[in-house]
Design a protein around this motif. Structure first.
Motif, short mmCIF file in Angstrom:
data_model
loop_
_atom_site.label_atom_id
_atom_site.label_comp_id
_atom_site.label_asym_id
_atom_site.label_seq_id
_atom_site.Cartn_x
_atom_site.Cartn_y
_atom_site.Cartn_z
N UNK A 1 -14.31 -18.18 0.00
CA UNK A 1 -14.29 -16.93 -0.80
C UNK A 1 -15.39 -15.89 -0.10
N UNK A 2 -16.60 -16.69 0.21
CA UNK A 2 -17.95 -16.06 0.71
C UNK A 2 -17.32 -14.98 1.88
N UNK A 3 -16.49 -15.50 2.72
CA UNK A 3 -15.87 -14.86 3.97
C UNK A 3 -15.15 -13.97 3.56
N UNK A 4 -13.97 -14.09 2.72
CA UNK A 4 -12.74 -13.30 2.58
C UNK A 4 -13.23 -12.25 1.77
N UNK A 5 -14.08 -12.25 0.64
CA UNK A 5 -14.34 -10.87 -0.26
C UNK A 5 -14.94 -9.73 0.68
N UNK A 6 -16.04 -10.04 1.29
CA UNK A 6 -16.78 -9.10 2.37
C UNK A 6 -15.36 -8.41 3.25
N UNK A 7 -15.01 -9.46 3.91
CA UNK A 7 -13.98 -9.05 4.85
C UNK A 7 -12.76 -8.24 4.36
N UNK A 8 -12.27 -8.50 3.09
CA UNK A 8 -11.25 -7.66 2.56
C UNK A 8 -11.77 -6.38 2.40
N UNK A 9 -13.07 -6.09 1.74
CA UNK A 9 -13.54 -4.97 1.48
C UNK A 9 -13.68 -4.22 2.78
N UNK A 10 -14.05 -4.62 3.64
CA UNK A 10 -14.22 -3.97 5.15
C UNK A 10 -12.79 -3.34 5.61
N UNK A 11 -11.69 -4.25 5.41
CA UNK A 11 -10.46 -3.96 5.85
C UNK A 11 -9.92 -2.72 5.17
N UNK A 12 -10.20 -2.75 3.75
CA UNK A 12 -9.76 -1.62 2.78
C UNK A 12 -10.71 -0.26 3.31
N UNK A 13 -11.75 -0.52 3.67
CA UNK A 13 -12.77 0.76 4.08
C UNK A 13 -12.11 1.13 5.30
N UNK A 14 -11.73 0.45 6.34
CA UNK A 14 -11.34 0.86 7.58
C UNK A 14 -9.98 1.58 7.55
N UNK A 15 -8.98 0.91 6.67
CA UNK A 15 -7.78 1.72 6.28
C UNK A 15 -7.92 3.01 5.79
N UNK A 16 -8.79 3.18 4.65
CA UNK A 16 -9.02 4.48 4.26
C UNK A 16 -9.47 5.49 5.03
N UNK A 17 -10.47 5.13 6.08
CA UNK A 17 -11.02 5.93 7.04
C UNK A 17 -9.70 6.26 8.12
N UNK A 18 -8.82 5.40 8.43
CA UNK A 18 -7.62 5.57 9.41
C UNK A 18 -6.85 6.58 8.62
N UNK A 19 -6.63 6.54 7.32
CA UNK A 19 -5.67 7.59 6.62
C UNK A 19 -6.18 8.97 6.99
N UNK A 20 -7.47 9.03 6.93
CA UNK A 20 -7.93 10.40 6.90
C UNK A 20 -7.72 11.01 8.06
N UNK A 21 -7.72 10.20 9.27
CA UNK A 21 -7.59 10.88 10.49
C UNK A 21 -6.23 10.55 11.02
#
Length: 148
Positions: free
Chosen positions: A128-148
């Protein structure tokens, strides 16, 4: 006995073409390229079966074509499911074999758990210590990809 390993009138190993590489096609008949004819008579060109590269079993006269089945996500999911089941079996064996109670202290809490269960909880906490921040980063990158 000769060192030449040619048998009969076969060329030596690795030799292709005429013995004289500077031979002229005009003076050497084997080097002449035939003129393309515009009309092909059926008697000149025999009809032959073209091999498909796949050997047919002996006695099989069928004309079935073998197709390769492409890999799919479902096939990958099935393989992952089987691998996960094997890992879970090993994990259960580990927990059952390590049933000696151990005292666990965390901050003001204290308790006893079997060693296998305590290690399982520690592994889950680490995941969980690895998965929670990793999931947050994936969501952040997907939002950024949708903008472009």
């Amino acid at each position: 006995m000769s060192d030449d390993r040619r048998g009969g009138d076969r060329p030596a190993w690795g030799r292709v073409g005429p013995e004289d590489p500077t031979a002229d096609p005009e003076t050497h008949p084997a080097l002449r390229v035939p003129e393309p004819s515009t009309e092909i008579e059926p008697s000149e060109q025999p009809t032959v079966a073209v091999p498909t590269g796949e050997p047919q079993p002996a006695g099989d006269d069928s004309t079935t074509v073998r197709r390769s089945i492409p890999h799919s996500r479902t096939g990958g999911l099935w393989a992952t499911l089987i691998l996960s089941a094997v890992v879970l079996i090993f994990l259960l064996i580990f927990i059952v074999q390590n049933t000696t109670p151990v005292v666990i202290n965390f901050l003001w809490l204290s308790g006893t758990l079997p060693t296998g269960v305590a290690l399982l909880f520690a592994a889950i906490a680490g995941i969980l210590l690895v998965a929670v921040p990793g999931t947050g980063r994936i969501i952040q990158l997907r939002r950024e990809a949708r903008k472009h």
